[in-house]
Design a protein around this motif. Sequence first.
Motif, PDB file in Angstrom:
ATOM      1  N   MET A   1      10.609   0.780   5.834  1.00  0.00           N
ATOM      2  CA  MET A   1       9.231   0.933   5.317  1.00  0.00           C
ATOM      3  C   MET A   1       9.253   1.173   3.809  1.00  0.00           C
ATOM      4  SD  MET A   1       6.810   3.149   7.872  1.00  0.00           S
ATOM      5  CE  MET A   1       5.925   4.087   6.626  1.00  0.00           C
ATOM      6  N   SER A   2       8.489   0.366   3.083  1.00  0.00           N
ATOM      7  CA  SER A   2       8.414   0.577   1.626  1.00  0.00           C
ATOM      8  C   SER A   2       7.565   1.817   1.373  1.00  0.00           C
ATOM      9  CB  SER A   2       7.797  -0.634   0.938  1.00  0.00           C
ATOM     10  OG  SER A   2       6.392  -0.609   1.100  1.00  0.00           O
ATOM     11  N   LYS A   3       7.912   2.526   0.328  1.00  0.00           N
ATOM     12  CA  LYS A   3       7.206   3.771   0.069  1.00  0.00           C
ATOM     13  C   LYS A   3       6.183   3.572  -1.050  1.00  0.00           C
ATOM     14  CE  LYS A   3       8.104   8.630  -0.857  1.00  0.00           C
ATOM     15  NZ  LYS A   3       7.221   9.297   0.093  1.00  0.00           N
ATOM     16  N   ALA A   4       4.964   3.306  -0.671  1.00  0.00           N
ATOM     17  CA  ALA A   4       3.893   3.159  -1.661  1.00  0.00           C
ATOM     18  C   ALA A   4       3.423   4.554  -2.050  1.00  0.00           C
ATOM     19  CB  ALA A   4       2.736   2.366  -1.066  1.00  0.00           C
ATOM     20  N   PRO A   5       2.930   4.732  -3.285  1.00  0.00           N
ATOM     21  CA  PRO A   5       2.393   6.050  -3.657  1.00  0.00           C
ATOM     22  C   PRO A   5       1.216   6.393  -2.751  1.00  0.00           C
ATOM     23  CG  PRO A   5       1.865   4.387  -5.340  1.00  0.00           C
ATOM     24  CD  PRO A   5       2.750   3.727  -4.338  1.00  0.00           C
ATOM     25  N   LYS A   6       1.177   7.646  -2.365  1.00  0.00           N
ATOM     26  CA  LYS A   6       0.112   8.073  -1.459  1.00  0.00           C
ATOM     27  C   LYS A   6      -1.237   8.073  -2.191  1.00  0.00           C
ATOM     28  CE  LYS A   6      -0.749  11.802   1.835  1.00  0.00           C
ATOM     29  NZ  LYS A   6      -2.034  12.287   1.329  1.00  0.00           N
ATOM     30  N   THR A   7      -2.242   7.520  -1.561  1.00  0.00           N
ATOM     31  CA  THR A   7      -3.580   7.545  -2.153  1.00  0.00           C
ATOM     32  C   THR A   7      -4.532   8.237  -1.190  1.00  0.00           C
ATOM     33  OG1 THR A   7      -4.150   5.412  -1.161  1.00  0.00           O
ATOM     34  CG2 THR A   7      -3.229   5.369  -3.394  1.00  0.00           C
ATOM     35  N   ALA A   8      -5.633   8.738  -1.744  1.00  0.00           N
ATOM     36  CA  ALA A   8      -6.585   9.464  -0.899  1.00  0.00           C
ATOM     37  C   ALA A   8      -7.398   8.514  -0.030  1.00  0.00           C
ATOM     38  CB  ALA A   8      -7.516  10.310  -1.769  1.00  0.00           C
ATOM     39  N   ILE A   9      -7.551   7.288  -0.487  1.00  0.00           N
ATOM     40  CA  ILE A   9      -8.344   6.323   0.273  1.00  0.00           C
ATOM     41  C   ILE A   9      -7.440   5.303   0.947  1.00  0.00           C
ATOM     42  CG2 ILE A   9     -10.179   4.567   0.153  1.00  0.00           C
ATOM     43  CD1 ILE A   9     -11.144   7.425  -0.529  1.00  0.00           C
ATOM     44  N   THR A  10      -7.646   5.119   2.239  1.00  0.00           N
ATOM     45  CA  THR A  10      -6.944   4.096   3.000  1.00  0.00           C
ATOM     46  C   THR A  10      -7.994   3.229   3.654  1.00  0.00           C
ATOM     47  OG1 THR A  10      -5.343   5.791   3.559  1.00  0.00           O
ATOM     48  CG2 THR A  10      -5.165   3.703   4.749  1.00  0.00           C
ATOM     49  N   PRO A  11      -7.910   1.923   3.523  1.00  0.00           N
ATOM     50  CA  PRO A  11      -6.928   1.158   2.759  1.00  0.00           C
ATOM     51  C   PRO A  11      -7.200   1.208   1.256  1.00  0.00           C
ATOM     52  CG  PRO A  11      -8.617  -0.290   3.629  1.00  0.00           C
ATOM     53  CD  PRO A  11      -8.934   1.080   4.144  1.00  0.00           C
ATOM     54  N   THR A  12      -6.261   0.713   0.462  1.00  0.00           N
ATOM     55  CA  THR A  12      -6.488   0.631  -0.980  1.00  0.00           C
ATOM     56  C   THR A  12      -7.328  -0.602  -1.293  1.00  0.00           C
ATOM     57  OG1 THR A  12      -4.508  -0.696  -1.294  1.00  0.00           O
ATOM     58  CG2 THR A  12      -4.247   1.694  -1.431  1.00  0.00           C
ATOM     59  N   ARG A  13      -7.730  -0.701  -2.558  1.00  0.00           N
ATOM     60  CA  ARG A  13      -8.519  -1.855  -2.985  1.00  0.00           C
ATOM     61  C   ARG A  13      -7.809  -3.170  -2.707  1.00  0.00           C
ATOM     62  NH1 ARG A  13      -9.246   0.499  -8.883  1.00  0.00           N
ATOM     63  NH2 ARG A  13      -7.322   1.458  -8.135  1.00  0.00           N
ATOM     64  N   SER A  14      -6.501  -3.186  -3.015  1.00  0.00           N
ATOM     65  CA  SER A  14      -5.797  -4.466  -2.862  1.00  0.00           C
ATOM     66  C   SER A  14      -5.552  -4.795  -1.392  1.00  0.00           C
ATOM     67  CB  SER A  14      -4.483  -4.439  -3.635  1.00  0.00           C
ATOM     68  OG  SER A  14      -3.679  -3.390  -3.136  1.00  0.00           O
ATOM     69  N   GLU A  15      -5.501  -3.775  -0.561  1.00  0.00           N
ATOM     70  CA  GLU A  15      -5.265  -4.032   0.869  1.00  0.00           C
ATOM     71  C   GLU A  15      -6.513  -4.598   1.561  1.00  0.00           C
ATOM     72  OE1 GLU A  15      -1.931  -0.472   1.449  1.00  0.00           O
ATOM     73  OE2 GLU A  15      -3.994  -0.175   2.132  1.00  0.00           O
ATOM     74  N   ASP A  16      -7.650  -3.987   1.323  1.00  0.00           N
ATOM     75  CA  ASP A  16      -8.872  -4.432   2.012  1.00  0.00           C
ATOM     76  C   ASP A  16     -10.075  -3.888   1.244  1.00  0.00           C
ATOM     77  OD1 ASP A  16     -11.060  -4.892   3.639  1.00  0.00           O
ATOM     78  OD2 ASP A  16     -10.043  -4.294   5.491  1.00  0.00           O
ATOM     79  N   TYR A  17     -10.552  -4.684   0.314  1.00  0.00           N
ATOM     80  CA  TYR A  17     -11.578  -4.201  -0.605  1.00  0.00           C
ATOM     81  C   TYR A  17     -12.862  -3.754   0.106  1.00  0.00           C
ATOM     82  CZ  TYR A  17     -14.210  -3.770  -4.952  1.00  0.00           C
ATOM     83  OH  TYR A  17     -14.952  -3.285  -5.989  1.00  0.00           O
TER      84      TYR A  17
END
Lengths: 501, 501
Positions: free
Chosen positions: A1-17
């Motif tokens: 599993m790649s370790k992306a920086p944790k964000t407060a919002i899931t999904p991120t903008r690039s994942e699913d706007y």
Amino acid sequence: MSKAPKTAITPTRSEDYPEWYQQVIKAADLAETSPVRGCMVIKPWGYALWENIQAKLDADFKATGHRNAYFPLFIPKSFIEKEAEHVDGFAKECAVVTHARLEDDGTGQLVPAGELDEPLVVRPTSETIIGDVFSRWIQSYRDLPLLINQWANVVRWEMRTRLFLRTSEFLWQEGHTAHATPDEAEEETLKMLEVYARFAEDYMAMPVIKGRKTDDEKFPGAVDTYTIEAMMQDHKALQAGTSHFLGQNFSKSSNIKFLSSESIEEYAWTTSWGVSTRLIGGLIMTHSDDDGLICPPRIAPAHIAIIPVIPKPALADKVNTFCDQLAEDLAKIQYLGAPIKVELDKRDIRGGEKAWSWIKKGIPIRLEVGPRDIDNHSVFVGRRDKGSKEKYGQNRDEFIATAVETLEDIQKLLFQRALSYREAASKVIHSEKDFYAFFQDDQPSGFAIAHCNMTDALAEKLQKDLKVTARCIPLENNETAGTCIFSGDASDKKIVFAKSY
Amino acid sequence: MSKAPKTAITPTRSEDYPEWYQQVIKAADLAETSPVRGCMVIKPWGYALWENIQAKLDADFKATGHRNAYFPLFIPKSFIEKEAEHVDGFAKECAVVTHARLEDDGTGQLVPAGELDEPLVVRPTSETIIGDVFSRWIQSYRDLPLLINQWANVVRWEMRTRLFLRTSEFLWQEGHTAHATPDEAEEETLKMLEVYARFAEDYMAMPVIKGRKTDDEKFPGAVDTYTIEAMMQDHKALQAGTSHFLGQNFSKSSNIKFLSSESIEEYAWTTSWGVSTRLIGGLIMTHSDDDGLICPPRIAPAHIAIIPVIPKPALADKVNTFCDQLAEDLAKIQYLGAPIKVELDKRDIRGGEKAWSWIKKGIPIRLEVGPRDIDNHSVFVGRRDKGSKEKYGQNRDEFIATAVETLEDIQKLLFQRALSYREAASKVIHSEKDFYAFFQDDQPSGFAIAHCNMTDALAEKLQKDLKVTARCIPLENNETAGTCIFSGDASDKKIVFAKSY
């Protein structure tokens, strides 16, 4: 599993706007869907944004000579029918009141009763009902110009709804004015467009392109529709406000006549213009990041959150006393003519959870204050325009002394960032081929600026082929002659094209 | 023909009170009826009154910890049905939306189409829809108290309407709160009643009696309804605001449950409270005279009208320059935290017509300024609380220096006058016979204060015999024991009775 920086919002903008957008609204506690199809509940933090939008615009409207009034929620069906294009535009999506009570049908079931002689439409916009009223208010040139604004709710029975952007009921303001000459009415139309543009850029920190709509995108019944168009972070355009020159279309259908100074009876020239809670959708999509909402300080429900950090109960008094005084001193500072709004967060929850809740709500500045900071007479500052980890200590008094400056700095930076973003995603296009390439699904898309002689057929084709529409013919820096990239004919104006909300 | 003094309003109050009321509204340009049955158009001068009412109350609500939010205009029929008394109270007079569009029926006629699965009611009040939302917002005692207010339009399909007092659509605010204990909820109910009373007396200059409603006059679904009752100049009572303790009635029907600090699941205790554009009707009928509206300065759309008096064109410059400077200097003065609002009336109409237009609009102070006044460095002052002929000259600078004092003096005088009026028309009654005599049609009527043990049967009888209702059981000065004037039984509370709007 790649370790992306944790964000407060899931999904991120690039994942699913689109899903990111919904989650930002949820995390910031702005609004939610309701049990009534397409109608939203605007929660206190979201409503406070709207109150701030209202307060500034209302002052702007009054400063330009407008007065508020209030007109009926209901419009008789016959009124809507008066203007042919108008009814075409709105009849397909309106709430119709047909009965005046509920009655027991004898089985204990309540059913609609008291059928109305004429169905009433819940206003989708008020040109027709206000036109009828204006026809009585206006008799002579002395009654002109008549400059009226209404803050109201309107209903358009949308099939696919999205919080703030497209809801069956929304809140808005609608300006309605009547003038003695077409020049005055056009001047008014453009003046209010400028009021919107200044507000969008200077308060919402949302860069906009002012332009005129092509015929296919005009308001139903308008001679000319002007618009401010903003770019969202998915490179789509958002129509953020419109101002319509209605010519004599509605004065003829509503019989708004006046006796001129030469005692000649003439039809008045009218305008209408509006912005809505949609602006909040624009605000969200212009500034927010993968940690949630970012509020431009000038429109933020609150400016500074103070988070007392209490490592052990014995230190609670010390920390709370310092924070109380800090809140009190900050609230003495004027920002835009009113005290800085401070949220002193004494909730009984973990400090990290507390800080993240304010990040997600987009408050411009967070202050974390623990015993060590107090010993140093300092505060720990987190600016929402920076990353969530980018915090710095600052002398308490210096922070207070520069608080307004800091807020204005955030305001400016948010605008600049959004402007750079738009510029990077805008491109002047010189051929139909490049135009089609720009809008392919695997491309980032954005604003395509191209010489074009728009036709209804072309508009339909671009919509069908690319889901792209003409957003506007920009009013500024648009004087160079060129060649229509679609027809090859001479063209004297460029058009901004984009996919849009 | 007898020569009565000329008044601006025809008929006068004594000639025909209801018609006088309509004419005051017309002469002051406050509102008018619309082509939509029962719905009014609120004109700019009337709407400015509402804006001032809103601004002050909104600040009061926020100062007491409430936040604004917005809930859907439409309520599903099934929601309205949830609370039995509530539906009884509102089903008989509600606008019902049954269709989602208008469609050509083939003959060119637009007819309702897209029938909804479930009819929607246009909100007559929002307990049920907000209750549903609260049931999701509230999980734990930590979410309580939840203190929400909404500014909105509501619709009650009234059969007999009267501008401001009873219209099918009206504007209001509705507070909705939820609490962990009945005591807290009752405290909130009374706190908001006090906010209303302070506002009515200190801003609208309208004396009110705070009291509890008898059972027959309660809000449908409430445990207790509290009210502020004002006396109009025809000696009738106006219910000017209500605050309801709803107990657990709505939390049970809407399922608003919370986990207490002892981890026990409990139903919340809720309240609701509201005032509406009806307040403007109360304002009109409390203060206005036979020359038109009188606005209490603290709520007036504008405070001072300056009327340049120009006897010949050559003097226009001199007079206008003086008046411009006067307006500018007055607008520098702060009144209630904002600049004094000045109307400089340069309309091209006769001076007398101009002065009367401001008298009819109820502006607190008129300044007439002609060349001779300017030579004397003075202004000619007309106070709206005095007779229209009672004007006096005053040194210009002295007028400016004492302007706030003068406004506050008018404010105080209007309140005192209204209070004296009410006191003169209130009477403590000791027997059923005197009670019936007090309310005979040939008597002036007023507030009858009497010991009474109210029953539904008695309420019905008094309504039928005298058109009189129990307005409230006053909260203050109501501790003496006595005898019910109707039953002869012991009674521990007096009730205020009156004919009412």
